[in-house]
Design a protein around this motif. Structure first.
Motif, PDB file in Angstrom:
ATOM      1  N   PHE A  76       0.875  -1.157   0.000  1.00 24.28           N
ATOM      2  CA  PHE A  76       0.000   0.000   0.000  1.00 24.28           C
ATOM      3  C   PHE A  76       0.919   1.215   0.000  1.00 24.28           C
ATOM      4  O   PHE A  76       1.871   1.284   0.786  1.00 24.28           O
ATOM      5  N   VAL A  77       0.641   2.160  -0.878  1.00 26.91           N
ATOM      6  CA  VAL A  77       1.416   3.397  -0.913  1.00 26.91           C
ATOM      7  C   VAL A  77       0.473   4.582  -0.778  1.00 26.91           C
ATOM      8  O   VAL A  77      -0.698   4.509  -1.153  1.00 26.91           O
ATOM      9  N   ASP A  78       0.989   5.664  -0.216  1.00 28.72           N
ATOM     10  CA  ASP A  78       0.250   6.919  -0.139  1.00 28.72           C
ATOM     11  C   ASP A  78       0.767   7.808  -1.260  1.00 28.72           C
ATOM     12  O   ASP A  78       1.955   8.117  -1.323  1.00 28.72           O
ATOM     13  N   LEU A  79      -0.125   8.178  -2.160  1.00 27.04           N
ATOM     14  CA  LEU A  79       0.223   9.031  -3.296  1.00 27.04           C
ATOM     15  C   LEU A  79      -0.754  10.195  -3.337  1.00 27.04           C
ATOM     16  O   LEU A  79      -1.937  10.006  -3.613  1.00 27.04           O
ATOM     17  N   LYS A  80      -0.269  11.371  -2.984  1.00 28.57           N
ATOM     18  CA  LYS A  80      -1.094  12.589  -2.995  1.00 28.57           C
ATOM     19  C   LYS A  80      -2.357  12.439  -2.146  1.00 28.57           C
ATOM     20  O   LYS A  80      -3.417  12.917  -2.507  1.00 28.57           O
ATOM     21  N   GLY A  81      -2.233  11.704  -1.022  1.00 28.98           N
ATOM     22  CA  GLY A  81      -3.379  11.528  -0.141  1.00 28.98           C
ATOM     23  C   GLY A  81      -4.248  10.334  -0.474  1.00 28.98           C
ATOM     24  O   GLY A  81      -5.190  10.026   0.250  1.00 28.98           O
ATOM     25  N   TYR A  82      -3.961   9.628  -1.555  1.00 25.77           N
ATOM     26  CA  TYR A  82      -4.692   8.431  -1.946  1.00 25.77           C
ATOM     27  C   TYR A  82      -3.888   7.214  -1.516  1.00 25.77           C
ATOM     28  O   TYR A  82      -2.670   7.171  -1.697  1.00 25.77           O
ATOM     29  N   THR A  83      -4.551   6.215  -0.965  1.00 19.18           N
ATOM     30  CA  THR A  83      -3.890   4.955  -0.633  1.00 19.18           C
ATOM     31  C   THR A  83      -4.158   3.981  -1.765  1.00 19.18           C
ATOM     32  O   THR A  83      -5.308   3.685  -2.079  1.00 19.18           O
ATOM     33  N   LEU A  84      -3.081   3.522  -2.388  1.00 19.94           N
ATOM     34  CA  LEU A  84      -3.178   2.651  -3.552  1.00 19.94           C
ATOM     35  C   LEU A  84      -2.399   1.368  -3.319  1.00 19.94           C
ATOM     36  O   LEU A  84      -1.399   1.362  -2.608  1.00 19.94           O
ATOM     37  N   VAL A  85      -2.833   0.282  -3.961  1.00 19.36           N
ATOM     38  CA  VAL A  85      -2.057  -0.947  -3.966  1.00 19.36           C
ATOM     39  C   VAL A  85      -1.050  -0.836  -5.100  1.00 19.36           C
ATOM     40  O   VAL A  85      -1.388  -0.434  -6.213  1.00 19.36           O
ATOM     41  N   CYS A  86       0.196  -1.173  -4.795  1.00 17.46           N
ATOM     42  CA  CYS A  86       1.273  -1.045  -5.772  1.00 17.46           C
ATOM     43  C   CYS A  86       2.028  -2.366  -5.852  1.00 17.46           C
ATOM     44  O   CYS A  86       2.410  -2.929  -4.833  1.00 17.46           O
ATOM     45  N   ASP A  87       2.216  -2.871  -7.072  1.00 18.05           N
ATOM     46  CA  ASP A  87       3.060  -4.037  -7.307  1.00 18.05           C
ATOM     47  C   ASP A  87       4.399  -3.549  -7.802  1.00 18.05           C
ATOM     48  O   ASP A  87       4.475  -2.619  -8.610  1.00 18.05           O
ATOM     49  N   SER A  88       5.469  -4.189  -7.337  1.00 14.00           N
ATOM     50  CA  SER A  88       6.811  -3.775  -7.715  1.00 14.00           C
ATOM     51  C   SER A  88       7.647  -5.002  -8.052  1.00 14.00           C
ATOM     52  O   SER A  88       7.467  -6.067  -7.456  1.00 14.00           O
ATOM     53  N   ASP A  89       8.556  -4.854  -9.006  1.00 16.63           N
ATOM     54  CA  ASP A  89       9.497  -5.928  -9.318  1.00 16.63           C
ATOM     55  C   ASP A  89      10.609  -5.994  -8.283  1.00 16.63           C
ATOM     56  O   ASP A  89      11.353  -6.960  -8.221  1.00 16.63           O
ATOM     57  N   THR A  90      10.731  -4.942  -7.484  1.00 17.93           N
ATOM     58  CA  THR A  90      11.763  -4.842  -6.466  1.00 17.93           C
ATOM     59  C   THR A  90      11.108  -4.822  -5.091  1.00 17.93           C
ATOM     60  O   THR A  90      10.099  -4.148  -4.897  1.00 17.93           O
ATOM     61  N   ALA A  91      11.679  -5.552  -4.155  1.00 18.33           N
ATOM     62  CA  ALA A  91      11.160  -5.538  -2.785  1.00 18.33           C
ATOM     63  C   ALA A  91      11.373  -4.152  -2.181  1.00 18.33           C
ATOM     64  O   ALA A  91      12.444  -3.569  -2.310  1.00 18.33           O
ATOM     65  N   LEU A  92      10.342  -3.628  -1.545  1.00 20.43           N
ATOM     66  CA  LEU A  92      10.412  -2.334  -0.871  1.00 20.43           C
ATOM     67  C   LEU A  92      10.131  -2.541   0.607  1.00 20.43           C
ATOM     68  O   LEU A  92       9.623  -3.588   1.010  1.00 20.43           O
ATOM     69  N   ASN A  93      10.454  -1.551   1.408  1.00 15.96           N
ATOM     70  CA  ASN A  93      10.246  -1.622   2.851  1.00 15.96           C
ATOM     71  C   ASN A  93       9.311  -0.521   3.310  1.00 15.96           C
ATOM     72  O   ASN A  93       9.183   0.521   2.648  1.00 15.96           O
ATOM     73  N   LEU A  94       8.691  -0.741   4.441  1.00 19.70           N
ATOM     74  CA  LEU A  94       7.822   0.261   5.045  1.00 19.70           C
ATOM     75  C   LEU A  94       8.584   1.568   5.204  1.00 19.70           C
ATOM     76  O   LEU A  94       9.719   1.579   5.675  1.00 19.70           O
ATOM     77  N   GLY A  95       8.008   2.661   4.749  1.00 18.09           N
ATOM     78  CA  GLY A  95       8.640   3.975   4.855  1.00 18.09           C
ATOM     79  C   GLY A  95       9.440   4.381   3.627  1.00 18.09           C
ATOM     80  O   GLY A  95       9.800   5.550   3.490  1.00 18.09           O
ATOM     81  N   ASP A  96       9.717   3.433   2.726  1.00 21.17           N
ATOM     82  CA  ASP A  96      10.448   3.792   1.504  1.00 21.17           C
ATOM     83  C   ASP A  96       9.634   4.788   0.686  1.00 21.17           C
ATOM     84  O   ASP A  96       8.399   4.744   0.669  1.00 21.17           O
ATOM     85  N   GLU A  97      10.316   5.698   0.024  1.00 20.11           N
ATOM     86  CA  GLU A  97       9.667   6.645  -0.872  1.00 20.11           C
ATOM     87  C   GLU A  97      10.070   6.307  -2.295  1.00 20.11           C
ATOM     88  O   GLU A  97      11.224   5.988  -2.563  1.00 20.11           O
ATOM     89  N   ILE A  98       9.092   6.368  -3.194  1.00 23.52           N
ATOM     90  CA  ILE A  98       9.342   6.045  -4.599  1.00 23.52           C
ATOM     91  C   ILE A  98       8.817   7.175  -5.472  1.00 23.52           C
ATOM     92  O   ILE A  98       7.741   7.717  -5.225  1.00 23.52           O
ATOM     93  N   GLN A  99       9.596   7.545  -6.451  1.00 23.13           N
ATOM     94  CA  GLN A  99       9.177   8.541  -7.436  1.00 23.13           C
ATOM     95  C   GLN A  99       8.323   7.812  -8.463  1.00 23.13           C
ATOM     96  O   GLN A  99       8.752   6.801  -9.016  1.00 23.13           O
TER      97      GLN A  99
END
Length: 70
Positions: free
Chosen positions: A26-49
């Motif tokens: 789950f990511v927060d993008l401009k106040g929206y919570t979205l489900v995001c699939d990634s080819d790379t493992a991410l961690n809680l608190g990571d920021e992605i452009q």
């Protein structure tokens, strides 16, 4: 408070707010919570452009750059 609208082509930083699996989040993008699939493992608190690719029938974003927290 109103959330800014998402528009195709928008580039914004999203923050990982919850890890579902190693490659789904789950990511927060401009106040929206979205489900995001990634080819790379991410961690809680990571920021992605990200860039918004579509908004209908569901929001799709492209990860442009990952910024892991220190």
């Amino acid at each position: 408070m109103n959330k800014p609208p998402l528009r195709i082509g928008d580039i914004a930083t999203a923050k990982v707010v919850r890890k579902i699996t190693d490659f789904r989040f789950f990511v927060d993008l401009k106040g929206y919570t979205l489900v995001c699939d990634s080819d790379t493992a991410l961690n809680l608190g990571d920021e992605i452009q990200t860039q918004v690719l579509s908004i209908f029938p569901r929001v799709r974003i492209k990860i442009l750059q990952e910024q892991t927290k220190p």
